[in-house]
Write an enzyme that holds these catalytic residues in place. Structure first.
Site, PDB file in Angstrom:
ATOM      1  N   LYS A  43       0.799  -1.230   0.000  1.00 52.63           N
ATOM      2  CA  LYS A  43       0.000   0.000   0.000  1.00 52.63           C
ATOM      3  C   LYS A  43       0.839   1.292   0.000  1.00 52.63           C
ATOM      4  O   LYS A  43       0.369   2.356   0.398  1.00 52.63           O
ATOM      5  CB  LYS A  43      -1.017   0.062   1.167  1.00 52.63           C
ATOM      6  CG  LYS A  43      -1.837  -1.174   1.380  1.00 52.63           C
ATOM      7  CD  LYS A  43      -2.297  -1.852   0.132  1.00 52.63           C
ATOM      8  CE  LYS A  43      -3.330  -1.075  -0.636  1.00 52.63           C
ATOM      9  NZ  LYS A  43      -3.651  -1.810  -1.908  1.00 52.63           N
ATOM     10  N   HIS A  98       6.940  -7.394  -1.984  1.00 52.91           N
ATOM     11  CA  HIS A  98       6.693  -6.764  -0.675  1.00 52.91           C
ATOM     12  C   HIS A  98       7.559  -7.413   0.404  1.00 52.91           C
ATOM     13  O   HIS A  98       7.341  -7.163   1.594  1.00 52.91           O
ATOM     14  CB  HIS A  98       5.235  -6.973  -0.253  1.00 52.91           C
ATOM     15  CG  HIS A  98       4.220  -6.293  -1.119  1.00 52.91           C
ATOM     16  ND1 HIS A  98       4.365  -5.013  -1.580  1.00 52.91           N
ATOM     17  CD2 HIS A  98       3.021  -6.716  -1.573  1.00 52.91           C
ATOM     18  CE1 HIS A  98       3.295  -4.690  -2.300  1.00 52.91           C
ATOM     19  NE2 HIS A  98       2.472  -5.701  -2.311  1.00 52.91           N
ATOM     20  N   SER A 128      -4.918   2.955   3.926  1.00 55.07           N
ATOM     21  CA  SER A 128      -5.069   2.261   2.653  1.00 55.07           C
ATOM     22  C   SER A 128      -5.175   0.748   2.895  1.00 55.07           C
ATOM     23  O   SER A 128      -6.018   0.062   2.300  1.00 55.07           O
ATOM     24  CB  SER A 128      -3.866   2.593   1.760  1.00 55.07           C
ATOM     25  OG  SER A 128      -3.998   2.002   0.506  1.00 55.07           O
TER      26      SER A 128
END
Ligand code: A3P
Length: 318
Positions: A43, A98, A128
């Site tokens: 995010k 990630h 988010s």
């Protein structure tokens, strides 16, 4: 929502899309010197950066971005399917991830491959991610924002602690093959960031190509592009009936969600966990003036005459 997690290297992963084997294979991923990795804590602007990098690669021509889903252009290394795709893609490859640095492919650290690490104000990341957790079915329901805030600050969310992720990756700053850029900088000066990225990647783009990258990587253009807005994603993964993936695309939305008390609590943890890192982020408050340089708040000159005698012994004001 499915919401089953497993632990790998002390970090939670959802059991749909990820597996211990895919994560082990990601760690052993054969990195090539011309690989470009798009790394983020989730995010923080992953798909935005992926779009920018795709467009830079295509000299601003949007054809690739409009004909191939982003997850195939720059597959997520740690997912079962993304790993397969990353291995199969032609070089030079764009690869997203990630992963915290300790789980990243070992071979990267002795390669000339490049990492672009995008960071974002963690309060905006929290908000988010809170919304995303409601539409991304592999994730657990986030509960209330208060409950989710607690988990986020503890690092009890998929991919672990934001603080550890950022601290870990920023340990590479100064390395020739590492570039850190913030979501906020992308917001403020997208063209300047694209130029910086081109410099880092050794690409020279004409002024027209730069303009095309900026235009096609805008929030509006990406929201319209079915290859970038996740509308092709199956419903069992992403339930877009509950909200869009490209949600607001702004900085500072946390102010619409966190109470002053929640924000202050966040700040306390942030100060503790980021202490000593030596990096100033766009969202950090301006530093206090150095000790000794603060004044007593000298009154305007005409009033100064009335203020007798001055009080030099008074401690400086913060
Ligand atoms: P919001 O939920 O705050 O809107 P990631 O790709 O790492 O999952 O990050 C998603 C966030 O980046 C979402 O934030 C999304 O709207 C935002 N984003 C994606 N593309 C963007 C763009 N072109 N401009 C601004 N924000 C963008």
């Amino acid at each position: 929502m499915a919401g089953g997690y497993f632990q790998h290297g002390g970090v939670s992963f959802p059991a749909i899309l990820y597996s211990p084997r895919s994560l082990e294979a990601a760690r052993e991923f054969p990195v090539e010197d011309d690989d470009v990795f798009n790394v983020t804590y989730q995010k923080s602007g992953t798909v935005w950066m992926l779009e920018i990098l795709s467009l830079i690669r295509s000299d601003g021509d949007p054809h690739w971005c409009r004909s191939v889903p982003n997850w195939d252009r720059g597959p997520w290394l740690e997912t079962v399917l993304g790993l397969r795709r990353a291995k199969a893609n032609p070089r030079p490859r764009l690869i997203s991830s990630h992963l915290p640095i300790q789980l990243f492919p070992k071979a990267f650290f002795s390669s000339k491959a490049k990492v672009i690490y995008t960071v974002r104000n963690p309060k905006d990341v929290l908000v988010s991610l809170f919304h995303f957790s409601r539409i991304f079915r592999p994730y657990k329901d986030p509960g209330t924002l208060e409950q989710f805030l607690h988990k986020f600050l503890q690092g009890d969310v998929p991919f672990g602690s934001w603080f550890e992720h950022v601290r870990g990756w920023l340990g590479l700053r100064g390395a020739h093959n590492f570039l850190c850029i913030s979501y906020e900088e992308l917001q403020q000066d997208l063209r300047g960031c694209v130029e910086r990225l081109c410099g880092f990647l050794g690409r020279e783009l004409s002024a027209a190509a730069l303009d095309a990258v900026v235009a096609n990587a805008s929030f509006a253009a990406m929201s319209r592009n079915r290859m970038s807005n996740f509308s092709l994603s199956p419903l069992f993964i992403l339930d877009l009936r509950r909200g869009p993936f490209l949600r607001k695309g702004i900085s500072g939305d946390w102010k619409n969600h966190l109470t002053p008390e929640q924000s202050a609590r966040f700040d306390r943890v942030y100060r503790e966990r980021m202490a000593g890192l030596g990096v100033t982020f766009p969202w950090d408050p301006p530093p206090d003036p150095p000790e000794g340089e603060t004044t007593l708040g000298t009154p305007p000159e005409e009033e100064e005459e009335e203020e007798t005698p001055p009080r030099p012994q008074e401690p400086p004001q913060p």
